[in-house]
Design an enzyme around this catalytic site. Structure first.
Site, PDB file in Angstrom:
ATOM      1  N   HIS A   1      29.997  65.182   8.152  1.00 24.58           N
ATOM      2  CA  HIS A   1      29.426  64.006   8.820  1.00 24.58           C
ATOM      3  C   HIS A   1      29.831  62.758   8.053  1.00 24.58           C
ATOM      4  O   HIS A   1      29.208  62.382   7.071  1.00 24.58           O
ATOM      5  CB  HIS A   1      27.900  64.138   8.865  1.00 24.58           C
ATOM      6  CG  HIS A   1      27.216  63.095   9.690  1.00 24.58           C
ATOM      7  ND1 HIS A   1      25.981  63.315  10.254  1.00 24.58           N
ATOM      8  CD2 HIS A   1      27.567  61.831  10.047  1.00 24.58           C
ATOM      9  CE1 HIS A   1      25.599  62.233  10.915  1.00 24.58           C
ATOM     10  NE2 HIS A   1      26.562  61.312  10.797  1.00 24.58           N
TER      11      HIS A   1
ATOM     12  N   HIS B   1      31.721  58.708   8.832  1.00 26.01           N
ATOM     13  CA  HIS B   1      32.205  57.736   9.814  1.00 26.01           C
ATOM     14  C   HIS B   1      33.328  56.852   9.291  1.00 26.01           C
ATOM     15  O   HIS B   1      34.123  56.328  10.083  1.00 26.01           O
ATOM     16  CB  HIS B   1      31.063  56.825  10.272  1.00 26.01           C
ATOM     17  CG  HIS B   1      29.942  57.539  10.945  1.00 26.01           C
ATOM     18  ND1 HIS B   1      29.974  57.867  12.276  1.00 26.01           N
ATOM     19  CD2 HIS B   1      28.749  58.001  10.467  1.00 26.01           C
ATOM     20  CE1 HIS B   1      28.848  58.493  12.604  1.00 26.01           C
ATOM     21  NE2 HIS B   1      28.098  58.592  11.519  1.00 26.01           N
TER      22      HIS B   1
ATOM     23  N   GLU C   1      28.485  61.559  17.243  1.00 27.77           N
ATOM     24  CA  GLU C   1      27.085  61.224  16.963  1.00 27.77           C
ATOM     25  C   GLU C   1      26.693  60.116  17.935  1.00 27.77           C
ATOM     26  O   GLU C   1      27.031  58.953  17.735  1.00 27.77           O
ATOM     27  CB  GLU C   1      26.886  60.756  15.521  1.00 27.77           C
ATOM     28  CG  GLU C   1      25.410  60.583  15.192  1.00 27.77           C
ATOM     29  CD  GLU C   1      25.160  60.103  13.779  1.00 27.77           C
ATOM     30  OE1 GLU C   1      24.059  60.349  13.257  1.00 27.77           O
ATOM     31  OE2 GLU C   1      26.066  59.471  13.190  1.00 27.77           O
TER      32      GLU C   1
ATOM     33  N   HIS D   1      18.733  62.050  15.618  1.00 26.44           N
ATOM     34  CA  HIS D   1      18.325  60.814  16.281  1.00 26.44           C
ATOM     35  C   HIS D   1      17.414  61.182  17.451  1.00 26.44           C
ATOM     36  O   HIS D   1      17.641  60.791  18.596  1.00 26.44           O
ATOM     37  CB  HIS D   1      19.544  60.017  16.734  1.00 26.44           C
ATOM     38  CG  HIS D   1      20.273  59.367  15.602  1.00 26.44           C
ATOM     39  ND1 HIS D   1      19.888  58.146  15.086  1.00 26.44           N
ATOM     40  CD2 HIS D   1      21.339  59.778  14.873  1.00 26.44           C
ATOM     41  CE1 HIS D   1      20.707  57.833  14.094  1.00 26.44           C
ATOM     42  NE2 HIS D   1      21.585  58.817  13.931  1.00 26.44           N
TER      43      HIS D   1
ATOM     44  N   HIS E   1      21.307  64.864   9.536  1.00 27.29           N
ATOM     45  CA  HIS E   1      20.599  64.183   8.444  1.00 27.29           C
ATOM     46  C   HIS E   1      19.069  64.332   8.558  1.00 27.29           C
ATOM     47  O   HIS E   1      18.356  63.419   8.924  1.00 27.29           O
ATOM     48  CB  HIS E   1      21.024  62.725   8.283  1.00 27.29           C
ATOM     49  CG  HIS E   1      21.164  61.909   9.520  1.00 27.29           C
ATOM     50  ND1 HIS E   1      20.167  61.759  10.462  1.00 27.29           N
ATOM     51  CD2 HIS E   1      22.201  61.146   9.950  1.00 27.29           C
ATOM     52  CE1 HIS E   1      20.577  60.955  11.411  1.00 27.29           C
ATOM     53  NE2 HIS E   1      21.808  60.574  11.127  1.00 27.29           N
TER      54      HIS E   1
ATOM     55  N   ASP F   1      21.823  60.208  -1.526  1.00 31.06           N
ATOM     56  CA  ASP F   1      22.290  58.972  -2.147  1.00 31.06           C
ATOM     57  C   ASP F   1      21.182  58.198  -2.849  1.00 31.06           C
ATOM     58  O   ASP F   1      21.418  57.119  -3.390  1.00 31.06           O
ATOM     59  CB  ASP F   1      22.954  58.068  -1.104  1.00 31.06           C
ATOM     60  CG  ASP F   1      22.000  57.615   0.001  1.00 31.06           C
ATOM     61  OD1 ASP F   1      20.867  58.130   0.059  1.00 31.06           O
ATOM     62  OD2 ASP F   1      22.394  56.752   0.800  1.00 31.06           O
TER      63      ASP F   1
ATOM     64  N   ASP G   1      27.459  60.744   5.576  1.00 30.15           N
ATOM     65  CA  ASP G   1      27.163  59.804   6.679  1.00 30.15           C
ATOM     66  C   ASP G   1      27.743  58.437   6.330  1.00 30.15           C
ATOM     67  O   ASP G   1      27.180  57.393   6.650  1.00 30.15           O
ATOM     68  CB  ASP G   1      25.658  59.711   6.924  1.00 30.15           C
ATOM     69  CG  ASP G   1      25.307  59.028   8.252  1.00 30.15           C
ATOM     70  OD1 ASP G   1      26.195  58.935   9.123  1.00 30.15           O
ATOM     71  OD2 ASP G   1      24.167  58.553   8.408  1.00 30.15           O
TER      72      ASP G   1
END
Length: 401
Positions: free
Chosen positions: A74, A76, A140, A206, A227, A259, A285
């Site tokens: 995952h 971007h 996503e 989401h 996530h 993170d 992510d």
């Protein structure tokens, strides 16, 4: 040349702690021929290195770790570029940025956009998958909840109509690996079934789903939690929501963004305690600012401001929302073993073996075993990246004494 047998380039790495599926081998040894590992295990007495030596070129790595290349399912963007640009140039910038931080296998994750635009992005990215630069495409959005849209443009969201889902999967020309959607929306469960039947991972994310709705999605074929904890209802004692449903089901692998911003360490430990390294996949992510300094960056159709390494939407109805991360997986690894209390083998499994298995790539990557791709990371004693090898070639050439 007639009368001579061509030799495949052979490199021996020795003297390091080598992390194998069975555990850590002290004074270990990894031998690479061409793009593959031919030996990984206990070391032996040193032999003279250099050309013409019995082992071929050798690199002595005492005080170091050798771990499998990281697998990010995952991501971007990175290096100032984004997969959502739909250009090969930017996509390769993203891939090369993360490779320098140890990620030798990654999916290209898109961001919510117009359906036709997403289809064009998928077609462009599929060519890089076919060339071996990327491991697949992850959509996503746009099939996500407006109540949990996070950094996705609300006006572009839509219900997961199976025909629309099929359009995106088809646009990826067989390279679609995963689709994140909210299963409680109209068409959600039918789309989960469609994806499962098509061999594409259905990921719950989401989402505003309640506990029972999340369980229905798993029964329908969903196998990944996008996530976990982020962009979904919180875990409450009377309304456990999707977090509890996804954590407790052994069929589900949960993504975690380690993170220090997306998750409190206690939440990470809770997920790890319940799911274990075999069901946790650390992800980044990451958006375009990964590997870059603070500043303004695009994320799909939106603008993101990065301050002190934290990315947030800067304008519009979702202003202030966390917009992905600036994480790289080497930092997630170091944090896991130095701050979160994970053992090195546990962290390795969550960053390599587990995501490789989820993606159906564990026959080639995710562990240091003979016959697999020579994808590996050399780490110093402080777990900083010293070297990165992909397909038998150094991406980051270790300079050690």
């Amino acid at each position: 040349m007639v009368g001579r047998t061509a030799r495949t380039a052979r490199t021996v790495l020795r003297g390091a702690r080598v992390v194998l599926p069975t555990g850590v081998v002290e004074n270990g040894r990894v031998t690479v021929e061409g793009r593959h590992i031919v030996e990984a295990g206990a070391g032996s007495a040193p032999t003279a290195g250099g050309e013409g030596a019995p082992d071929g070129p050798a690199l002595d790595l005492p005080g170091h770790w050798i771990v499998p290349g990281f697998v990010d399912m995952h991501v971007h963007g990175g290096g100032g570029a984004s997969f959502s640009s739909g250009t090969a140039e930017e996509a390769l910038t993203v891939a090369h940025t993360h490779r320098r931080h140890g990620t030798t296998t990654l999916l290209a994750s898109t961001v919510t956009g117009d359906l036709d635009d997403l289809a064009r992005q998928a077609a462009a990215l599929s060519e890089l998958v076919e060339q071996g630069e990327l491991a697949g495409v992850h959509f996503e959005g746009p099939f996500i909840s407006p109540h949990r849209c996070g950094a996705h443009q609300p006006s572009l969201l839509r219900h997961p109509d199976p025909a629309d889902v099929r359009k995106l999967v088809d646009a990826a020309r067989g390279t679609a690996k995963m689709v994140t959607l909210a299963p409680e929306l109209p068409g959600g469960l039918d789309s989960v079934r469609l994806l499962a039947d098509s061999g594409v991972i259905a990921a719950v994310g989401h989402t505003d789903a309640a506990y029972d709705a999340a369980l229905e999605a798993v029964e329908a074929g969903a196998t990944v939690a996008t996530h976990l904890f982020n962009a979904m209802p919180p875990l409450l004692h009377r309304e456990p929501g999707p977090v509890a449903a996804l954590l407790e089901d052994e069929r589900v692998t949960v993504e975690l963004i380690n993170d220090g911003t997306h998750l409190h360490p206690a939440a990470l430990r809770l997920a790890f305690h319940r799911a274990g390294a075999g069901r946790v996949a650390f992800i980044t992510d990451a958006m375009g600012a990964a590997g870059m300094s603070d500043g303004i960056y695009p994320l799909g159709p939106m603008e993101v401001e990065v301050t002190d390494g934290v990315a947030r939407i800067s304008t519009g109805p979702t202003a202030g929302s966390i917009a992905g991360s600036t994480l790289t997986l080497d930092r997630a690894f170091a944090r896991a073993v130095t701050l979160d209390g994970l053992s090195v083998p546990e962290a390795v499994r969550a960053l390599s073996a587990t995501p490789a298995k989820v993606l159906g790539l564990d026959d080639r990557v995710g562990s240091l075993e003979a016959g697999k791709d020579a994808d590996l990371v050399v780490l110093g004693e402080d777990f900083a990246v010293v070297g990165v090898m992909r397909h038998g070639a150094w991406v980051v050439d270790p300079e050690v004494g």
